[in-house]
Design a protein around this motif. Structure first.
Motif, short mmCIF file in Angstrom:
data_model
loop_
_atom_site.label_atom_id
_atom_site.label_comp_id
_atom_site.label_asym_id
_atom_site.label_seq_id
_atom_site.Cartn_x
_atom_site.Cartn_y
_atom_site.Cartn_z
N VAL A 121 23.08 23.86 26.60
CA VAL A 121 22.42 25.07 26.11
C VAL A 121 21.11 25.23 26.88
CG1 VAL A 121 21.35 26.15 24.08
CG2 VAL A 121 23.46 24.82 23.83
N PRO A 122 20.83 26.43 27.40
CA PRO A 122 19.61 26.59 28.20
C PRO A 122 18.33 26.33 27.39
CG PRO A 122 20.63 28.73 27.74
CD PRO A 122 21.59 27.68 27.26
N ALA A 123 17.31 25.82 28.07
CA ALA A 123 16.06 25.45 27.39
C ALA A 123 15.39 26.65 26.74
CB ALA A 123 15.12 24.80 28.41
N TRP A 124 15.61 27.86 27.29
CA TRP A 124 14.94 29.05 26.73
C TRP A 124 15.60 29.56 25.46
CZ3 TRP A 124 18.75 32.56 26.33
CH2 TRP A 124 19.76 32.59 27.30
N HIS A 125 16.69 28.92 25.01
CA HIS A 125 17.45 29.50 23.90
C HIS A 125 16.57 29.65 22.66
CE1 HIS A 125 20.68 30.72 21.37
NE2 HIS A 125 21.55 30.60 22.35
N PRO A 126 16.53 30.85 22.05
CA PRO A 126 15.61 31.08 20.93
C PRO A 126 16.13 30.63 19.56
CG PRO A 126 16.72 33.14 21.51
CD PRO A 126 17.21 32.09 22.49
N ALA A 127 17.39 30.21 19.46
CA ALA A 127 17.92 29.86 18.13
C ALA A 127 17.24 28.62 17.59
CB ALA A 127 19.43 29.63 18.22
N PRO A 128 17.08 28.54 16.25
CA PRO A 128 16.49 27.34 15.63
C PRO A 128 17.27 26.09 16.01
CG PRO A 128 16.84 29.09 13.99
CD PRO A 128 17.45 29.57 15.26
N ALA A 129 16.58 24.94 16.01
CA ALA A 129 17.17 23.67 16.47
C ALA A 129 18.47 23.33 15.75
CB ALA A 129 16.15 22.55 16.28
N GLU A 130 18.51 23.60 14.41
CA GLU A 130 19.72 23.20 13.66
C GLU A 130 20.93 24.05 14.07
OE1 GLU A 130 17.02 24.57 12.42
OE2 GLU A 130 17.47 26.06 10.86
N VAL A 131 20.67 25.28 14.54
CA VAL A 131 21.76 26.14 15.02
C VAL A 131 22.25 25.60 16.36
CG1 VAL A 131 22.40 28.47 15.73
CG2 VAL A 131 20.88 28.15 13.77
N GLN A 132 21.31 25.24 17.22
CA GLN A 132 21.70 24.69 18.52
C GLN A 132 22.49 23.39 18.34
OE1 GLN A 132 18.93 24.77 21.72
NE2 GLN A 132 17.70 26.41 20.85
N ALA A 133 22.05 22.56 17.38
CA ALA A 133 22.72 21.28 17.16
C ALA A 133 24.14 21.48 16.63
CB ALA A 133 21.91 20.44 16.16
N ALA A 134 24.38 22.57 15.93
CA ALA A 134 25.71 22.82 15.35
C ALA A 134 26.77 23.04 16.44
CB ALA A 134 25.67 24.03 14.41
N GLY A 135 26.32 23.39 17.65
CA GLY A 135 27.27 23.60 18.75
C GLY A 135 28.09 22.35 19.03
N ALA A 136 27.45 21.18 18.96
CA ALA A 136 28.16 19.93 19.25
C ALA A 136 29.17 19.63 18.15
CB ALA A 136 27.15 18.78 19.36
N LEU A 137 28.81 19.94 16.89
CA LEU A 137 29.74 19.72 15.78
C LEU A 137 30.95 20.64 15.92
CD1 LEU A 137 27.11 19.63 12.86
CD2 LEU A 137 28.10 17.71 14.13
N PHE A 138 30.69 21.88 16.34
CA PHE A 138 31.77 22.86 16.55
C PHE A 138 32.71 22.35 17.65
CE2 PHE A 138 33.09 26.64 19.11
CZ PHE A 138 34.03 27.15 18.21
N ALA A 139 32.13 21.86 18.74
CA ALA A 139 32.96 21.36 19.85
C ALA A 139 33.82 20.19 19.39
CB ALA A 139 32.06 20.95 21.02
N GLU A 140 33.23 19.37 18.52
CA GLU A 140 33.99 18.20 18.02
C GLU A 140 35.18 18.67 17.17
OE1 GLU A 140 35.23 15.29 15.39
OE2 GLU A 140 33.68 16.62 14.58
N VAL A 141 34.96 19.66 16.32
CA VAL A 141 36.05 20.20 15.48
C VAL A 141 37.13 20.80 16.39
CG1 VAL A 141 36.67 22.06 13.88
CG2 VAL A 141 34.63 20.66 13.46
N CYS A 142 36.72 21.59 17.40
CA CYS A 142 37.69 22.20 18.31
C CYS A 142 38.50 21.12 19.01
CB CYS A 142 36.98 23.09 19.33
SG CYS A 142 36.33 24.60 18.60
N GLY A 143 37.83 20.03 19.41
CA GLY A 143 38.51 18.92 20.07
C GLY A 143 39.62 18.35 19.17
N ARG A 144 39.29 18.21 17.88
CA ARG A 144 40.28 17.67 16.94
C ARG A 144 41.51 18.57 16.83
NH1 ARG A 144 38.44 17.64 11.58
NH2 ARG A 144 36.22 17.81 12.03
N TYR A 145 41.29 19.88 16.97
CA TYR A 145 42.40 20.83 16.85
C TYR A 145 43.02 21.17 18.21
CZ TYR A 145 41.71 21.52 11.89
OH TYR A 145 41.66 21.32 10.53
N GLY A 146 42.51 20.54 19.26
CA GLY A 146 43.11 20.72 20.58
C GLY A 146 42.86 22.09 21.20
N VAL A 147 41.74 22.74 20.85
CA VAL A 147 41.43 24.04 21.48
C VAL A 147 40.08 23.95 22.19
CG1 VAL A 147 42.77 25.42 19.84
CG2 VAL A 147 40.36 24.95 19.35
#
Ligand code: NAD
Length: 308
Positions: free
Chosen positions: A215-241
């Motif tokens: 995620v680019p350093a300039w991203h304005p979203a709050p830290a907890e929103v940025q951190a949720a990206g990794a959790l989302f990627a992990e879920v997608c990985g489990r479902y093979g997408v």
């Protein structure tokens, strides 16, 4: 690829649009030649909406897109912007935007754009945007330099205010309808449809957070929103997408917009995004995604003048 009417403009736009901010290196360095190939490949695959701005890469994106569209201009709906020329450089005055469009046309190697948007209007004085900027854009339209006009921005209230005060053809809203925020559905979509305004939904990956990459350093979203990206990627990985494809698919399944604009700068990314349209959505995916993204959905950030 399916095409939908862009409001009352008569323009037909592809389900996925090509966001060209990456050609200006908004998300990091790219190979310019590969960027050109990505544009050519997208056109061949039926993507016909291309969106850019003089602000992206301080004119670099327009220059690269203009070069890539040589010989292809008549196959695309070309959208650029006016009024934003740097991170903190906004000038929506008639003189500046009129001269600015001439410069954009030179870089884009064309005599007109199909859509011209006042870029991030929340940074301007909205009374003046309504009373001066939009009439100047209508004058550019009358001169044949832009076929249709509108505004872009982040706070939905500012977009609605301009849309309700003056006739627009197109509105571009970003980060307001995707897996991390859907408030466009409540606050903007119905009003745009009623007004016959073509709605463009930008940033289906929440400007990169849902792509499973850096995620680019300039991203304005709050830290907890940025951190949720990794959790989302992990879920997608489990479902093979692939996370990017899943995030995009959530948006392309939303019927209230004419098109979804996703940022792309390589042939591989164009293919990844095209795959979103045909991917099989596994049973249970959206429920599992809800568990990780539900708690941070709808967290917005400040953008523009406080009064807007
Ligand atoms: P986005 O949500 O489309 O995310 C782009 C990022 O995701 C880039 O880093 C890109 O490399 C990456 N990506 C793209 N496809 C991917 C995939 N399949 N898997 C993983 N990563 C992937 O955000 P965006 O680029 O900001 O928005 C799209 C376009 O919308 C912009 O290029 C621009 O044209 C437009 N836009 C306009 C405004 C405005 O007018 N104010 C604001 C935002 C976006």
């Amino acid at each position: 690829m399916e095409r939908k009417a862009l409001g009352g403009t008569g323009l037909m736009v592809s389900t996925i649009g090509f966001g060209a901010s990456g050609l200006g290196e908004a998300f990091g360095e790219i190979d310019g030649v590969e960027g050109t190939r990505a544009v050519a490949h997208a056109v061949e695959c039926g993507i016909n909406l291309f969106d850019v701005s003089p602000y992206y890469g301080n004119t670099l994106a327009e220059t690269r897109l203009g070069e890539a569209l040589v010989g292809r201009r008549d196959r695309v709906v070309l959208s650029t912007k006016c009024g934003r020329y740097g991170v903190d450089t906004f000038d929506f005055s008639p003189g500046t935007i009129t001269a600015g469009l001439e410069d954009s046309l030179r870089r884009l190697k064309t005599d007109h754009v199909d859509v011209l948007l006042a870029h991030d209007v929340e940074f301007g004085d909205l009374d003046r945007v309504i009373g001066e900027t939009i009439p100047a854009m209508r004058a550019m339209q009358a001169a044949g330099k832009a076929r249709f006009i509108g505004v872009s921005g982040y706070p939905l209230g500012a977009l609605v205010r301009v849309m309700e005060a003056v006739e627009l053809d197109v509105v571009l809203s970003y980060c307001r309808y995707n897996l991390l925020n859907t408030d466009m559905d409540v606050e903007l979509s119905g009003k745009a449809a009623e007004a016959g305004v073509g709605l463009i939904n930008a940033s289906p990956l929440h400007m990169g957070i849902l792509g499973g990459r850096l995620v680019p350093a300039w991203h304005p979203a709050p830290a907890e929103v940025q951190a949720a990206g990794a959790l989302f990627a992990e879920v997608c990985g489990r479902y093979g997408v692939a996370p990017g494809a899943a995030a995009l698919r959530f948006c392309t399944d939303y019927p209230e917009v004419a098109t979804t604009l996703v940022g792309m700068a390589s042939v591989e990314q164009v293919d990844e995004n095209l795959a979103a349209l045909t991917m099989e959505v596994p049973d249970g995916l959206w429920g599992a995604v809800e568990e990780v993204l539900g708690p941070v959905r709808g967290r917005v950030w400040a953008s523009g003048r406080v009064e807007n």
